[in-house]
Design a protein around this motif. Structure first.
Motif, PDB file in Angstrom:
ATOM      1  N   PHE A  20       3.135  -7.154  14.042  1.00 27.58           N
ATOM      2  CA  PHE A  20       2.968  -7.223  12.590  1.00 27.58           C
ATOM      3  C   PHE A  20       2.694  -5.875  11.926  1.00 27.58           C
ATOM      4  N   GLY A  21       2.519  -4.844  12.704  1.00 27.49           N
ATOM      5  CA  GLY A  21       2.180  -3.519  12.176  1.00 27.49           C
ATOM      6  C   GLY A  21       3.156  -3.001  11.145  1.00 27.49           C
ATOM      7  N   PRO A  22       4.479  -2.999  11.479  1.00 26.59           N
ATOM      8  CA  PRO A  22       5.407  -2.476  10.489  1.00 26.59           C
ATOM      9  C   PRO A  22       5.426  -3.303   9.202  1.00 26.59           C
ATOM     10  N   LYS A  23       5.244  -4.618   9.326  1.00 27.15           N
ATOM     11  CA  LYS A  23       5.254  -5.450   8.146  1.00 27.15           C
ATOM     12  C   LYS A  23       3.992  -5.227   7.304  1.00 27.15           C
ATOM     13  N   ILE A  24       2.879  -5.011   7.944  1.00 29.01           N
ATOM     14  CA  ILE A  24       1.625  -4.793   7.227  1.00 29.01           C
ATOM     15  C   ILE A  24       1.531  -3.329   6.781  1.00 29.01           C
ATOM     16  N   TRP A  25       1.995  -2.452   7.663  1.00 34.61           N
ATOM     17  CA  TRP A  25       1.865  -1.013   7.382  1.00 34.61           C
ATOM     18  C   TRP A  25       2.615  -0.600   6.122  1.00 34.61           C
ATOM     19  N   LYS A  26       3.810  -1.113   5.902  1.00 34.13           N
ATOM     20  CA  LYS A  26       4.594  -0.736   4.724  1.00 34.13           C
ATOM     21  C   LYS A  26       3.880  -1.114   3.425  1.00 34.13           C
ATOM     22  N   PRO A  27       3.411  -2.347   3.241  1.00 33.62           N
ATOM     23  CA  PRO A  27       2.703  -2.657   1.990  1.00 33.62           C
ATOM     24  C   PRO A  27       1.406  -1.853   1.830  1.00 33.62           C
ATOM     25  N   VAL A  28       0.672  -1.646   2.925  1.00 34.53           N
ATOM     26  CA  VAL A  28      -0.569  -0.871   2.838  1.00 34.53           C
ATOM     27  C   VAL A  28      -0.241   0.556   2.425  1.00 34.53           C
ATOM     28  N   VAL A  29       0.798   1.148   3.038  1.00 36.57           N
ATOM     29  CA  VAL A  29       1.206   2.508   2.691  1.00 36.57           C
ATOM     30  C   VAL A  29       1.689   2.550   1.243  1.00 36.57           C
ATOM     31  N   GLN A  30       2.426   1.511   0.814  1.00 40.47           N
ATOM     32  CA  GLN A  30       2.898   1.478  -0.566  1.00 40.47           C
ATOM     33  C   GLN A  30       1.719   1.381  -1.542  1.00 40.47           C
ATOM     34  N   VAL A  31       0.741   0.535  -1.221  1.00 44.40           N
ATOM     35  CA  VAL A  31      -0.443   0.411  -2.082  1.00 44.40           C
ATOM     36  C   VAL A  31      -1.186   1.741  -2.132  1.00 44.40           C
ATOM     37  N   LEU A  32      -1.351   2.356  -0.944  1.00 43.34           N
ATOM     38  CA  LEU A  32      -2.058   3.645  -0.903  1.00 43.34           C
ATOM     39  C   LEU A  32      -1.266   4.740  -1.623  1.00 43.34           C
ATOM     40  N   ASP A  33       0.069   4.732  -1.446  1.00 43.88           N
ATOM     41  CA  ASP A  33       0.894   5.720  -2.152  1.00 43.88           C
ATOM     42  C   ASP A  33       0.846   5.498  -3.672  1.00 43.88           C
ATOM     43  N   ALA A  34       0.883   4.221  -4.077  1.00 44.52           N
ATOM     44  CA  ALA A  34       0.810   3.919  -5.505  1.00 44.52           C
ATOM     45  C   ALA A  34      -0.533   4.373  -6.076  1.00 44.52           C
TER      46      ALA A  34
END
Length: 167
Positions: free
Chosen positions: A23-37
């Motif tokens: 589940f890392g890639p699926k969770i990592w992308k939204p977390v990275v997007q939230v952090l980037d935003a």
């Protein structure tokens, strides 16, 4: 080795690693997007804060410059007003002195006129008294011939008396 598979920590670690592998890639992308935003939003806010700070500094410089100009204008206005007040004071003093001199001259003229009027009144009174006395003296003790000679003598002495009076 059988011991390792029976321990809970091992399975906990394996499940943790599998969870992140699956589940890392699926969770990592939204977390990275939230952090980037959030990082982008913070960056925009920092840029806006920097822009507002520059504007505030510019406004402060403008306000300081305007205050200095207003202070200079106020000083110039006060100096001009002070000069005008001094000029008005000098003019008022001069006008007061002139008016005082005019009033003093008017008072002197009035005193002179009053003196002349008093002298004329005294002279007129003296003439009236002299005429009345002369009439009484002439009426009582002077005969017609003596009176005629006195009148002739007075008429003859009249030019001398008038020239003495004019001087």
């Amino acid at each position: 080795m059988s011991n390792v598979f029976h321990e809970a920590g091992f399975w906990y670690t394996v499940s943790f690693v599998l969870f992140f592998v699956i589940f890392g890639p699926k969770i990592w992308k939204p977390v990275v997007q939230v952090l980037d935003a959030r990082a982008n939003r913070i960056r925009v806010e920092l840029d806006e804060a920097a822009r507002l700070r520059r504007e505030a500094e510019q406004m402060l410089e403008d306000a300081t410059r305007e205050r200095e100009q207003a202070h200079a204008e106020a000083n110039a206005l006060m100096e001009q007003t002070r000069k005008q007040a001094e000029e008005l004071a000098v003019r008022a003093r001069t006008e007061a002195e002139d008016m005082l001199q005019r009033r003093e001259q008017m008072a002197r003229d009035r005193i002179s006129a009053a003196e002349r009027a008093a002298i004329d009144e005294v002279r007129a009174a003296a003439v009236d008294v002299a005429f009345e006395s002369a009439r009484l003296v002439m009426g009582e003790g002077v005969d017609a011939g003596t009176a005629a000679s006195m009148v002739d003598k007075a008429i003859a002495d009249l030019p001398t008396a008038l020239s003495a009076r004019a001087a």
